[in-house]
Write a protein that holds these residues in place. Structure first.
Motif, PDB file in Angstrom:
ATOM      1  N   PRO A  27      18.392   9.298  17.951  1.00  0.00           N
ATOM      2  CA  PRO A  27      17.067   8.818  17.561  1.00  0.00           C
ATOM      3  C   PRO A  27      16.035   9.954  17.533  1.00  0.00           C
ATOM      4  N   ARG A  28      15.160   9.923  16.549  1.00  0.00           N
ATOM      5  CA  ARG A  28      14.123  10.950  16.371  1.00  0.00           C
ATOM      6  C   ARG A  28      13.300  11.142  17.643  1.00  0.00           C
ATOM      7  N   GLN A  29      13.025  10.064  18.369  1.00  0.00           N
ATOM      8  CA  GLN A  29      12.172  10.175  19.557  1.00  0.00           C
ATOM      9  C   GLN A  29      12.784  11.079  20.622  1.00  0.00           C
ATOM     10  N   GLU A  30      14.111  11.199  20.671  1.00  0.00           N
ATOM     11  CA  GLU A  30      14.741  12.066  21.660  1.00  0.00           C
ATOM     12  C   GLU A  30      14.443  13.532  21.354  1.00  0.00           C
ATOM     13  N   ILE A  31      14.322  13.867  20.092  1.00  0.00           N
ATOM     14  CA  ILE A  31      13.957  15.227  19.684  1.00  0.00           C
ATOM     15  C   ILE A  31      12.464  15.437  19.911  1.00  0.00           C
ATOM     16  N   GLU A  32      11.657  14.456  19.494  1.00  0.00           N
ATOM     17  CA  GLU A  32      10.201  14.576  19.587  1.00  0.00           C
ATOM     18  C   GLU A  32       9.708  14.678  21.020  1.00  0.00           C
ATOM     19  N   THR A  33      10.369  14.016  21.957  1.00  0.00           N
ATOM     20  CA  THR A  33       9.927  14.081  23.350  1.00  0.00           C
ATOM     21  C   THR A  33      10.395  15.350  24.038  1.00  0.00           C
ATOM     22  N   GLY A  34      11.223  16.138  23.351  1.00  0.00           N
ATOM     23  CA  GLY A  34      11.649  17.411  23.912  1.00  0.00           C
ATOM     24  C   GLY A  34      12.849  17.316  24.826  1.00  0.00           C
TER      25      GLY A  34
END
Length: 136
Positions: A27-34
């Motif tokens: 999921p994109r959020q795993e990348i976005e949250t660092g």
């Protein structure tokens, strides 16, 4: 089932087939949250939904029959986390859930916010976190 303290993220996803390989989408959020970086190599564990309850039953039966021990909280005082606020508690505080559904109460946060917090208090069934950065 034992969950490593090195766990970076936890999510459900489908395995899709693309020509001669199988793909797991992050999921994109795993990348976005660092939590994870594109291009890095990670160890991946796959747990079938059907097998998950069986695995928990097996680990429970292989442990000694001494006094039952509760699982340890997945966070420590002073730890920083990126969390998403999923609910508002009865007293108006934000509620985030992390590994195994463990609750972190975040005063001053609203539903849908994604914030960086520092854990200030840890109890067996919940923790309290203070916002140190509003991420989105």
């Amino acid at each position: 089932m034992e969950i490593s303290e090195k766990l970076l993220c936890l999510f459900s996803t489908d395995v899709s087939e693309e020509e001669d390989r199988y793909v797991i989408e992050v999921p994109r959020q795993e990348i976005e949250t660092g939590d994870i970086d594109p291009g890095e190599v990670y160890r991946v564990a796959l747990i079938s939904r059907e097998d998950e309850s069986d695995a928990e039953d097996v680990s429970a039966t292989t442990q000694p029959q001494s006094a039952p021990s509760e699982p340890q909280p997945p966070v420590d005082v002073g730890e920083t986390r990126y969390v998403e606020i999923e609910d508002i508690g009865k007293q108006g505080d934000g509620i985030a859930r992390v590994e195994r559904g463990y609750v972190i109460i975040v005063p001053g946060a609203d539903v849908g916010e994604r914030v960086k917090i520092e854990v200030t208090e840890v109890k067996s069934n919940f923790a309290v976190g203070e916002i140190i950065e509003e991420t989105f």
